[in-house]
Design a protein around this motif. Structure first.
Motif, PDB file in Angstrom:
ATOM      1  N   SER A  36       0.834  -1.209   0.000  1.00  0.00           N
ATOM      2  CA  SER A  36       0.000   0.000   0.000  1.00  0.00           C
ATOM      3  C   SER A  36       0.862   1.250   0.000  1.00  0.00           C
ATOM      4  CB  SER A  36      -0.904   0.035   1.225  1.00  0.00           C
ATOM      5  OG  SER A  36      -1.713  -1.116   1.238  1.00  0.00           O
ATOM      6  N   THR A  40       0.738   3.992  -2.777  1.00  0.00           N
ATOM      7  CA  THR A  40       0.137   5.285  -2.427  1.00  0.00           C
ATOM      8  C   THR A  40       1.153   6.374  -2.165  1.00  0.00           C
ATOM      9  OG1 THR A  40       0.079   4.650  -0.098  1.00  0.00           O
ATOM     10  CG2 THR A  40      -1.879   4.174  -1.418  1.00  0.00           C
ATOM     11  N   LEU A  43       0.646   9.052  -5.255  1.00  0.00           N
ATOM     12  CA  LEU A  43      -0.683   8.981  -5.877  1.00  0.00           C
ATOM     13  C   LEU A  43      -0.884  10.206  -6.767  1.00  0.00           C
ATOM     14  CD1 LEU A  43      -3.073   7.812  -3.050  1.00  0.00           C
ATOM     15  CD2 LEU A  43      -2.464   6.580  -5.109  1.00  0.00           C
ATOM     16  N   SER A  44      -1.633   9.984  -7.817  1.00  0.00           N
ATOM     17  CA  SER A  44      -1.950  11.143  -8.664  1.00  0.00           C
ATOM     18  C   SER A  44      -3.446  11.402  -8.578  1.00  0.00           C
ATOM     19  CB  SER A  44      -1.541  10.866 -10.108  1.00  0.00           C
ATOM     20  OG  SER A  44      -2.622  10.342 -10.829  1.00  0.00           O
ATOM     21  N   ALA A  45      -3.759  12.675  -8.426  1.00  0.00           N
ATOM     22  CA  ALA A  45      -5.174  13.052  -8.378  1.00  0.00           C
ATOM     23  C   ALA A  45      -5.691  13.363  -9.782  1.00  0.00           C
ATOM     24  CB  ALA A  45      -5.359  14.263  -7.475  1.00  0.00           C
ATOM     25  N   GLY A  46      -4.755  13.278 -10.719  1.00  0.00           N
ATOM     26  CA  GLY A  46      -5.165  13.616 -12.098  1.00  0.00           C
ATOM     27  C   GLY A  46      -5.808  12.441 -12.801  1.00  0.00           C
ATOM     28  N   LEU A  47      -5.990  12.609 -14.072  1.00  0.00           N
ATOM     29  CA  LEU A  47      -6.632  11.551 -14.859  1.00  0.00           C
ATOM     30  C   LEU A  47      -5.628  10.451 -15.196  1.00  0.00           C
ATOM     31  CD1 LEU A  47      -8.646  13.859 -17.252  1.00  0.00           C
ATOM     32  CD2 LEU A  47      -9.517  12.592 -15.300  1.00  0.00           C
ATOM     33  N   ARG A  49      -2.910   7.791 -14.054  1.00  0.00           N
ATOM     34  CA  ARG A  49      -2.498   7.126 -12.806  1.00  0.00           C
ATOM     35  C   ARG A  49      -1.869   5.783 -13.154  1.00  0.00           C
ATOM     36  NH1 ARG A  49      -8.908   6.427 -11.456  1.00  0.00           N
ATOM     37  NH2 ARG A  49      -9.336   6.246 -13.638  1.00  0.00           N
ATOM     38  N   GLN A  53      -2.114   1.832  -8.776  1.00  0.00           N
ATOM     39  CA  GLN A  53      -3.086   2.746  -8.135  1.00  0.00           C
ATOM     40  C   GLN A  53      -4.490   2.408  -8.601  1.00  0.00           C
ATOM     41  OE1 GLN A  53      -2.380   6.910  -8.865  1.00  0.00           O
ATOM     42  NE2 GLN A  53      -4.250   7.536  -7.831  1.00  0.00           N
ATOM     43  N   LEU A  56      -5.669  -0.661  -6.717  1.00  0.00           N
ATOM     44  CA  LEU A  56      -6.063  -0.346  -5.338  1.00  0.00           C
ATOM     45  C   LEU A  56      -7.353   0.468  -5.307  1.00  0.00           C
ATOM     46  CD1 LEU A  56      -2.752   0.389  -3.418  1.00  0.00           C
ATOM     47  CD2 LEU A  56      -4.023  -1.733  -3.685  1.00  0.00           C
ATOM     48  N   GLU A  57      -7.490   1.361  -6.244  1.00  0.00           N
ATOM     49  CA  GLU A  57      -8.714   2.169  -6.277  1.00  0.00           C
ATOM     50  C   GLU A  57      -9.926   1.279  -6.523  1.00  0.00           C
ATOM     51  OE1 GLU A  57      -8.519   5.448  -8.982  1.00  0.00           O
ATOM     52  OE2 GLU A  57      -6.955   6.456  -7.852  1.00  0.00           O
ATOM     53  N   VAL A  60     -10.586  -0.639  -3.263  1.00  0.00           N
ATOM     54  CA  VAL A  60     -11.155   0.208  -2.210  1.00  0.00           C
ATOM     55  C   VAL A  60     -12.577   0.633  -2.551  1.00  0.00           C
ATOM     56  CG1 VAL A  60     -10.931   2.433  -1.050  1.00  0.00           C
ATOM     57  CG2 VAL A  60      -8.916   1.010  -1.411  1.00  0.00           C
ATOM     58  N   THR A  61     -12.762   1.100  -3.787  1.00  0.00           N
ATOM     59  CA  THR A  61     -14.122   1.558  -4.142  1.00  0.00           C
ATOM     60  C   THR A  61     -15.098   0.386  -4.184  1.00  0.00           C
ATOM     61  OG1 THR A  61     -13.448   1.469  -6.470  1.00  0.00           O
ATOM     62  CG2 THR A  61     -13.460   3.622  -5.432  1.00  0.00           C
TER      63      THR A  61
ATOM     64  N   PHE B  25      -2.165   3.825   5.208  1.00  0.00           N
ATOM     65  CA  PHE B  25      -1.423   3.719   3.945  1.00  0.00           C
ATOM     66  C   PHE B  25      -2.308   3.457   2.730  1.00  0.00           C
ATOM     67  CE2 PHE B  25       2.256   2.424   6.749  1.00  0.00           C
ATOM     68  CZ  PHE B  25       2.894   3.639   6.623  1.00  0.00           C
ATOM     69  N   ILE B  30      -5.972   6.624  -0.855  1.00  0.00           N
ATOM     70  CA  ILE B  30      -6.725   6.274  -2.067  1.00  0.00           C
ATOM     71  C   ILE B  30      -8.017   7.091  -2.145  1.00  0.00           C
ATOM     72  CG2 ILE B  30      -8.081   4.442  -3.150  1.00  0.00           C
ATOM     73  CD1 ILE B  30      -5.222   3.952  -3.658  1.00  0.00           C
ATOM     74  N   ALA B  33      -7.282  10.582  -2.895  1.00  0.00           N
ATOM     75  CA  ALA B  33      -6.956  10.761  -4.315  1.00  0.00           C
ATOM     76  C   ALA B  33      -8.229  10.756  -5.158  1.00  0.00           C
ATOM     77  CB  ALA B  33      -6.017   9.655  -4.782  1.00  0.00           C
ATOM     78  N   ARG B  40     -11.716  17.480  -8.914  1.00  0.00           N
ATOM     79  CA  ARG B  40     -11.072  18.096 -10.079  1.00  0.00           C
ATOM     80  C   ARG B  40     -11.930  17.921 -11.327  1.00  0.00           C
ATOM     81  NH1 ARG B  40      -4.996  16.881 -12.267  1.00  0.00           N
ATOM     82  NH2 ARG B  40      -5.529  17.495 -14.378  1.00  0.00           N
TER      83      ARG B  40
END
Lengths: 237, 422
Positions: A36, A40, A43-47, A49, A53, A56-57, A60-61, B25, B30, B33, B40
């Motif tokens: 993890s 992590t 991590l990128s918050a942009g489009l 990735r 990531q 993991l996303e 998690v989602t 972690f 996540i 993000a 965004r």
């Protein structure tokens, strides 16, 4: 032939000991935490990735969605506890493909520990959500006569959680061990694959049951409190 | 026993640690993000929406501007087209005016040339005629002629009308000096007494007379008294003849100008109309325009110029007109035509006048029978009719001039011949 990894003891000093269960648990913890952390870390918050990531996303989602589907109003609040339950159990069974590995969930001590955690967490979340009185009041519903039955139900389902997971995981390793002595080729692989599937299903069942228990304890105020479904015996193989 | 309580406790702790680790972690970063991304994206969407709205607004504005521009452009275009049209019209008008002016000027110049030439020729002719007449009469005049002249003079005195008689009588009475009788030659005594007698008889009084010789009279007798003058002399006749010829020339000019002003347009219109009628009669067939026009012209001209024989047919043939605009082209043609015709006409009149004038006035000359000798032009006597009539009108003007000079010459010779005949 041993039934549980508890029996493999690397070091012991009186009551304190290091058995395979604890060691493998640590190993799983290390893999999960470091993995993890590595993913992590940037991590990128942009489009754009990384694939890790993305993975993991999705995980998690997915967990988040499952919790929400059960009926939790704030899935993120319970994500840490319920998600970790699922990930730990799933990873424990997933690593059975590694030779020489004994799943920690194959030990009744581990499953009991997890069940105890759930047993403690349910009233804690319940009290946090609706107060001590509110939570305790649930035991008196629909009538005071139901109080002993409610308490018994609470205990028995915790026991069921622990035993179900232990049974399934232990049986998986046991079957493979037995089959290896009978037909050493090919068939154990099929059983191993089946064991992986069983492990995933058990992880899902365990965490979803925990979710249902917590949900039952917290969403009393909802107009139609869903009665906590009893653990189905079909889950056992 | 399957449950090892130390392991249970250890696993609980392990699990709680794992929960914390993963929370720290895995889940939080996540989820953060994801939240950040969602935020965004939402922001970008909002931005996009805002941009879209802005773009739409801009597009609308641009469209509006475009429309405005289009309108402006079309308006400008229209005005420019209009301007160009008016400018074109103006330039065309100017050019037309200039062309008209030029053609008018040229025509005028040509007319002037012709006129001047005509005038010069007639003046010259006049001078020549008078010079010849004067010379001939001077040569002929002699004492015997004087006698006859005296006879005529006396008869004239007798036949004087009342008014002149009274006027001269008054003058004679009031005169302080004797009346002056001038003659080209010395009058014989018989004539002198005859004149004296006639005068005395006419005014029933004794008139003092002084006789004088004046060769400039050529032939004839003149009675002058106190401003009043009674004369009969060849010089007087010649002077009055000269005057008459000059008047004739002036009249001719006037007639020419008038005819020119009147004729052409009316004629062309009539011809055009008749040609169109013919065109309709022939069933509106194309290709017969020239023939139709010719026929129409022929008919019209016959109607108009019946008395005048000149027929400008060949000229019409020489110009086959394009069907589309016969009138426009036909316009200048009658003008060129008309002139020579007129000239011919006036010539005729002129001729007649001079004929009659010569007949009436040259009577005395007739009496004395002047024999013109050695008139140079008489030899080159050309036949006037054939030359004037089929005059090639369609030809250029200079030729016209030549023609007119020719005709003028013919005229001259004609009158000369008449004089000769008389």
């Amino acid at each position: 032939m041993h039934l549980s990894p508890d029996e493999i003891i690397f070091w012991q000093s009186g009551f304190v000991k290091l058995n395979a269960t604890i060691v493998y648990t640590w190993g799983l913890m290390a893999v999960l935490a470091v993995g993890s952390k590595l993913v992590t870390r940037k991590l990128s918050a942009g489009l754009q990735r990384t694939r890790w990531q993305n993975l993991l996303e999705i995980v998690v989602t997915g967990i988040d969605k499952q919790i929400a589907e059960v009926g939790m109003s704030q899935p993120e609040k319970y994500l840490g506890f319920l998600g970790t339950l699922f990930l730990f159990v799933a990873m424990a069974s997933l690593f059975t493909i590694v030779p020489g590995y004994e799943p920690p969930t194959g030990s009744l001590s581990t499953t009991a520990a997890l069940a105890i955690c759930v047993f403690v967490a349910v009233p804690l979340f319940g009290i946090e959500d609706q107060g001590l009185g509110g939570y305790l009041g649930d035991y008196l519903k629909p009538t005071v006569i139901m109080l002993p039955f409610n308490i018994i139900s609470e205990l028995s389902r915790t026991l069921a959680l622990a035993v179900r997971l232990f049974g399934n995981m232990m049986s998986g390793t046991m079957i493979i061990a037995i089959l290896l002595t009978i037909t050493p080729f090919i068939f154990p692989i099929a059983m191993s694959a089946l064991g992986l599937l069983t492990g995933m299903v058990q992880a899902y069942i365990f965490s979803i049951l925990a979710t249902v228990y917590i949900a039952a304890a917290t969403r009393v105020r909802k107009p139609k409190p869903a009665p906590a479904p009893e653990p189905e015996p079909a889950a056992k193989h | 026993m399957l449950i090892d309580w130390f392991t249970v406790i250890a696993q609980v702790v392990n699990f709680l640690i794992l929960v914390w680790l993963l929370k720290h972690f895995l889940y939080r970063p996540i989820l953060d993000a994801i939240d950040a991304r969602e935020k965004r994206i939402a922001k970008e969407l909002a931005d996009a929406d805002a941009k879209k709205v802005e773009a739409r607004k801009e597009r609308d504005e641009f469209q509006h501007k475009n429309e405005e521009f289009e309108q402006q452009r079309s308006a400008l275009m229209n005005s420019v087209t209009e301007e160009a049209k008016t400018e074109r019209q103006r330039l065309l008008d100017e050019a037309r005016q200039a062309a008209d002016a030029l053609s008018a000027k040229r025509q005028e110049a040509l007319q002037n040339d012709a006129h001047n030439l005509n005038q010069a020729i007639s003046r010259r002719t006049q001078q020549e005629v008078f010079a010849i007449a004067r010379k001939a009469l001077t040569d002929l005049a002699a004492t015997s002629l004087e006698e006859r002249l005296a006879d005529v003079f006396t008869r004239r005195l007798r036949e004087m009308d009342e008014q002149t008689k009274n006027g001269i009588g008054q003058a004679l009475k009031t005169a302080s000096e004797p009346a002056l009788v001038r003659s080209a030659f010395d009058l014989p005594a018989a004539q002198r007494t005859a004149i004296q007698q006639v005068l005395n008889q006419a005014f029933s009084a004794e008139i003092p007379i002084r006789f004088e010789t004046a060769p400039e009279l050529i032939g004839g007798i003149e009675l002058t008294t106190n401003g009043q003058k009674l004369a009969w002399s060849i010089a007087g006749y010649l002077a009055s003849l000269e005057k008459g010829v000059a008047e004739l020339l002036k009249e001719k000019e006037k007639a020419e100008a008038q005819a020119q002003a009147k004729k052409p347009s009316e004629l062309t219109q009539r011809i055009g109309k008749r040609a169109y009628e013919l065109y309709e009669e022939h069933g509106r067939k194309t290709g017969h325009a020239a023939e139709d026009w010719e026929q129409a012209e022929h008919e019209i001209r016959e109607k108009i110029h019946k008395p005048v024989k000149t027929e400008p047919k060949p000229e019409a043939k020489a110009k086959p007109k394009p069907e589309a605009e016969p009138e426009a082209k036909a316009e200048p043609e009658p003008q060129t035509e008309a002139k020579p015709e007129n000239i011919v006409k006036t010539k005729h009149a002129d001729k007649a006048d001079s004929e009659s004038g010569a007949k009436t006035e040259a009577k005395p000359a007739n009496k004395v029978e002047p024999k013109p000798e050695g008139i140079p032009e008489a030899k080159a006597k050309p036949e006037p009719e054939p030359e004037t009539e089929p005059e090639p009108e369609a030809k250029a003007k200079p030729e016209n001039k030549v023609a007119s000079t020719l005709s003028a010459k013919a005229e001259l010779s004609e009158s000369e011949s008449e004089v000769k005949n008389q």
